[in-house]
Design a protein around this motif. Structure first.
Motif, PDB file in Angstrom:
ATOM      1  N   LYS A 179      27.397 -29.141 126.097  1.00 49.61           N
ATOM      2  CA  LYS A 179      28.075 -28.242 127.075  1.00 49.61           C
ATOM      3  C   LYS A 179      27.989 -26.837 126.905  1.00 49.61           C
ATOM      4  O   LYS A 179      27.887 -26.230 127.957  1.00 49.61           O
ATOM      5  CB  LYS A 179      29.513 -28.857 126.977  1.00 49.61           C
ATOM      6  CG  LYS A 179      30.467 -28.232 127.935  1.00 49.61           C
ATOM      7  CD  LYS A 179      31.858 -28.853 127.710  1.00 49.61           C
ATOM      8  CE  LYS A 179      32.855 -27.913 128.629  1.00 49.61           C
ATOM      9  NZ  LYS A 179      34.289 -28.068 128.088  1.00 49.61           N
ATOM     10  N   ASN A 180      27.995 -26.228 125.567  1.00 45.57           N
ATOM     11  CA  ASN A 180      28.062 -24.936 125.464  1.00 45.57           C
ATOM     12  C   ASN A 180      26.737 -24.214 125.693  1.00 45.57           C
ATOM     13  O   ASN A 180      26.583 -23.209 126.001  1.00 45.57           O
ATOM     14  CB  ASN A 180      28.275 -24.789 123.979  1.00 45.57           C
ATOM     15  CG  ASN A 180      29.997 -24.738 123.707  1.00 45.57           C
ATOM     16  OD1 ASN A 180      30.489 -23.667 124.032  1.00 45.57           O
ATOM     17  ND2 ASN A 180      30.463 -25.792 123.259  1.00 45.57           N
ATOM     18  N   ALA A 181      25.659 -25.110 125.273  1.00 42.71           N
ATOM     19  CA  ALA A 181      24.152 -24.719 125.591  1.00 42.71           C
ATOM     20  C   ALA A 181      24.101 -24.537 127.254  1.00 42.71           C
ATOM     21  O   ALA A 181      23.502 -23.564 127.564  1.00 42.71           O
ATOM     22  CB  ALA A 181      23.205 -25.791 125.085  1.00 42.71           C
ATOM     23  N   VAL A 182      24.543 -25.508 128.064  1.00 46.46           N
ATOM     24  CA  VAL A 182      24.449 -25.342 129.360  1.00 46.46           C
ATOM     25  C   VAL A 182      25.313 -24.090 129.915  1.00 46.46           C
ATOM     26  O   VAL A 182      24.695 -23.213 130.602  1.00 46.46           O
ATOM     27  CB  VAL A 182      24.831 -26.628 130.066  1.00 46.46           C
ATOM     28  CG1 VAL A 182      25.188 -26.446 131.566  1.00 46.46           C
ATOM     29  CG2 VAL A 182      24.287 -27.829 129.855  1.00 46.46           C
ATOM     30  N   GLN A 183      26.385 -23.948 129.211  1.00 50.82           N
ATOM     31  CA  GLN A 183      27.303 -22.823 129.962  1.00 50.82           C
ATOM     32  C   GLN A 183      26.445 -21.402 129.744  1.00 50.82           C
ATOM     33  O   GLN A 183      26.494 -20.492 130.189  1.00 50.82           O
ATOM     34  CB  GLN A 183      28.495 -22.666 128.934  1.00 50.82           C
ATOM     35  CG  GLN A 183      29.623 -23.842 130.039  1.00 50.82           C
ATOM     36  CD  GLN A 183      30.861 -23.556 129.060  1.00 50.82           C
ATOM     37  OE1 GLN A 183      30.723 -23.305 127.878  1.00 50.82           O
ATOM     38  NE2 GLN A 183      31.979 -24.294 129.362  1.00 50.82           N
ATOM     39  N   ASN A 184      26.051 -21.420 128.218  1.00 52.35           N
ATOM     40  CA  ASN A 184      25.424 -20.235 127.951  1.00 52.35           C
ATOM     41  C   ASN A 184      24.179 -19.598 128.526  1.00 52.35           C
ATOM     42  O   ASN A 184      23.914 -18.685 128.982  1.00 52.35           O
ATOM     43  CB  ASN A 184      25.066 -20.545 126.304  1.00 52.35           C
ATOM     44  CG  ASN A 184      24.981 -19.279 125.622  1.00 52.35           C
ATOM     45  OD1 ASN A 184      25.974 -18.379 125.535  1.00 52.35           O
ATOM     46  ND2 ASN A 184      23.855 -18.926 124.876  1.00 52.35           N
ATOM     47  N   LEU A 185      23.266 -20.927 128.948  1.00 53.21           N
ATOM     48  CA  LEU A 185      22.175 -20.502 129.965  1.00 53.21           C
ATOM     49  C   LEU A 185      22.479 -20.242 131.121  1.00 53.21           C
ATOM     50  O   LEU A 185      21.865 -19.021 131.735  1.00 53.21           O
ATOM     51  CB  LEU A 185      21.167 -21.978 130.054  1.00 53.21           C
ATOM     52  CG  LEU A 185      20.036 -21.643 130.587  1.00 53.21           C
ATOM     53  CD1 LEU A 185      19.169 -20.672 130.069  1.00 53.21           C
ATOM     54  CD2 LEU A 185      19.116 -23.179 130.869  1.00 53.21           C
ATOM     55  N   GLU A 186      23.460 -20.489 131.733  1.00 48.23           N
ATOM     56  CA  GLU A 186      24.146 -20.036 133.052  1.00 48.23           C
ATOM     57  C   GLU A 186      24.327 -18.647 133.154  1.00 48.23           C
ATOM     58  O   GLU A 186      24.042 -17.627 133.788  1.00 48.23           O
ATOM     59  CB  GLU A 186      25.183 -21.106 133.325  1.00 48.23           C
ATOM     60  CG  GLU A 186      24.909 -22.247 134.156  1.00 48.23           C
ATOM     61  CD  GLU A 186      23.868 -22.244 135.071  1.00 48.23           C
ATOM     62  OE1 GLU A 186      23.807 -21.399 136.132  1.00 48.23           O
ATOM     63  OE2 GLU A 186      22.865 -23.000 134.943  1.00 48.23           O
ATOM     64  N   LYS A 187      25.036 -18.487 132.023  1.00 45.35           N
ATOM     65  CA  LYS A 187      25.509 -16.809 131.676  1.00 45.35           C
ATOM     66  C   LYS A 187      24.376 -15.796 131.409  1.00 45.35           C
ATOM     67  O   LYS A 187      24.040 -14.952 131.896  1.00 45.35           O
ATOM     68  CB  LYS A 187      26.342 -16.712 130.468  1.00 45.35           C
ATOM     69  CG  LYS A 187      27.746 -17.316 130.825  1.00 45.35           C
ATOM     70  CD  LYS A 187      29.087 -16.436 129.684  1.00 45.35           C
ATOM     71  CE  LYS A 187      30.184 -17.201 129.864  1.00 45.35           C
ATOM     72  NZ  LYS A 187      30.641 -17.789 128.818  1.00 45.35           N
TER      73      LYS A 187
END
Ligand code: HEM
Length: 527
Positions: A178-186
């Motif tokens: 979940k954090n990896a996905v959020q981080n990539l978006e940012k």
């Protein structure tokens, strides 16, 4: 009469100041010259001990680190050549500042030392030792890391890593993902990304969530006052607060004033000690407040508290140690991986191919793909991770060990009270253990590869002690399984989902490294 008293007083003041000055000079001469020289002399008589030909007073081993930094290299670059210079010796004398140490270097010496842990050699009991309680260790003061291995300490250590170990860490995959996905978006929203900072933020957030609670997202972004070194007050959320504070403690630990005036380090009365201590006290109280808010029954904090075996303070200190031990070691290794994969494009292609073959492609169903079973199938990825941890281990040496009894390692007597470290990076560049050690070659870890066969044919066969990234023995890194899992999940997610570029001059430059304490932070362009 008054005049006479003033003269007498001034004379007494002068006399005692002069005496204090002489005493200080004698003390410094004794500690900075006599002690290290005597240490060197004593060990020079052993053929299997390496003592540097030149004694550099005061700065000692700091001098080559500064030379590396001034030449644009990672501060530990010179240590890569250390093993070759040592000519196969078992032990190295390490002299710097006040505390001379022994470095355990050869595989034979590590094997012998590991067998002595914890009965004769162990973590130094440093909780109340202000000479050793410095830098990052102050940050996690009171944690199990600051004590020798009593039954209680060993039990504490074991309890946490039951929840973060091989059999249990798979439950944390969704948080990592979940954090990896959020981080990539940012990251995609920014034109250029300062990669070390970004990845560090992500891994620290992952850890805060796992350790303290998944219901703390809102709390983690609240901002708090942080006193900066230029005297201003910055507003940081808890994760950035933590990152800045830890860096400040690492800098404080390496500060010459900490080395020369350890009492100031203990008292925290002047800057940077005073400022760091103030920030740390604030950080600890915010963290404690945060814990009252968490209702997440799956958090490590909650699960360990439920056992009712350890005090809340002990658990709190231990969890600070765990974030400190695990957050940035993983982020630095991941950044290193991104760097070396770009430097060696054929390795990147091979990794992409493996990921695609197993279904880790852009747009795949993440929940379905990211199971422990699927991740474990990624053999080449595990070789890539092993190679990253060899070529650029995030810590160049282990933590301090201490001889609790007189011991002998490789027939060299080491008296009770001696401080020791186990070498990491020197061994990883030892040409008698690794074929072409300067080349990033994951295949060397695959026993069936042509590279491993060639190495074997040449008689170059690394063994278990050739790999030092996580240390050895009972006080080696307990977070190894978790680290491997998180690195695998991050790589399996990011590599197929983004393309990136690293500035050309960085790829061609030698001596770049991302271990803790370095400040290389390349701008990554996401395509
Ligand atoms: C790539 C990642 C990592 C590397 C290379 C690494 C490396 C190390 C090394 C070299 C040590 C010192 C061992 C010794 O003194 O013999 C250590 C200690 C430690 N590590 Fe790690 N580590 C990593 C990740 C983690 C993670 C993810 C955690 C937590 C989940 C963790 C927690 C700790 C703790 C608590 C200690 C102190 C152990 C003790 O004093 O008993 N590390 N680590």
């Amino acid at each position: 009469m008054v005049c006479e008293s003033i003269i007498w007083l001034s004379w007494a003041l002068l006399k005692y100041s002069a005496l204090a000055l002489v005493a200080t000079a004698v003390y410094f001469t004794y500690k900075l010259f006599y002690v290290p020289l005597a240490f060197r002399r004593k060990y020079s008589q052993y053929k299997n001990v390496y003592v540097k030909p030149k004694f550099i007073p005061v700065l000692g081993e700091l001098k080559p680190c500064l030379d590396d930094i001034n030449n644009g290299r990672a501060f530990y670059d010179h240590l890569k050549k250390q093993q070759a210079k040592m000519g196969g010796k078992d032990i190295k004398v390490y002299v710097q500042g006040f505390e001379p140490r022994i470095i355990i270097a050869s595989n034979k010496a590590v094997k012998e030392a590991a067998a002595l842990i914890p009965s004769k050699i162990d973590r130094a009991d440093i909780q109340d030792n202000y000479r050793l309680m410095i830098g990052g260790l102050k940050f996690s003061s009171g944690s199990f890391n600051n004590y020798a291995s009593s039954k209680g300490i060993a039990e504490r250590r074991k309890s946490y890593f039951k929840l973060l170990g091989v059999n249990t860490s798979s439950q944390h995959i969704p948080v990592i993902l979940k954090n990896a996905v959020q981080n990539l978006e940012k990251m995609k929203q920014e034109e250029e990304v300062l990669i070390t900072e970004k990845i560090s933020y992500m891994t620290n957030k992952i850890f805060m969530t796992i350790l303290f609670g998944a219901d703390l997202e809102d709390f983690l972004v609240e901002k708090h006052d942080y006193e900066t070194s230029d005297g201003t007050t910055a507003k940081y959320n808890l994760i950035n607060f933590f990152g800045h504070l830890l860096t400040a403690y690492h800098v404080e630990g390496a500060h010459p004033m900490t080395m020369f005036f350890p009492i100031l380090n203990k008292l925290n009365v002047v800057n940077p000690w005073k400022r760091n201590f103030k920030n740390l006290s604030r950080f600890r109280s915010i963290m404690k407040e945060m814990l009252h808010r968490s209702k997440d029954k799956n958090s490590v904090w909650h699960q360990i508290s439920q056992l009712e075996k350890f005090s809340k303070d002990d658990i709190f200190n231990d969890l600070l140690l765990i974030i400190m031990g695990g957050g940035d070691t993983i982020s630095r290794s991941f950044v290193s991986m991104l760097y070396f994969l770009k430097k060696y494009p054929s390795t990147l292609s091979k990794l992409k191919h493996e990921l695609a073959q197993h279904g880790f492609v852009k747009g795949c169903d993440l929940d379905q793909m990211f199971t422990m079973e699927n991740i474990q199938k990624l053999e080449y990825l595990s070789y890539v991770i092993k190679e990253v941890l060899r070529i650029d281990a995030p810590i160049w040496t282990t933590m301090n060990y201490y001889a609790f009894k007189d011991v002998e390692i490789c027939d060299v007597p080491i008296p009770k009270g001696t401080l020791m470290l186990i070498d990491v990076i020197g061994t990883h560049y030892d040409e008698s253990q690794w074929l072409d050690p300067y080349v990033f070659e994951p295949d060397r870890h695959d026993p069936n590869s042509d590279f491993a066969k060639k190495s074997k044919d040449l008689g170059i066969v690394p063994n278990v002690y050739s790999k030092r990234a996580f240390g050895h023995g009972l006080r080696g890194c307990p977070g190894q399984a978790f680290a491997n899992l998180e690195l695998k999940v991050l790589a399996a997610f990011f590599i197929p989902h983004f393309d990136y570029s690293v500035p050309e001059e960085w790829l061609n430059k030698e001596g770049i490294g991302f271990a803790l304490g370095t400040d290389f932070n390349f701008k990554l362009k996401i395509d």
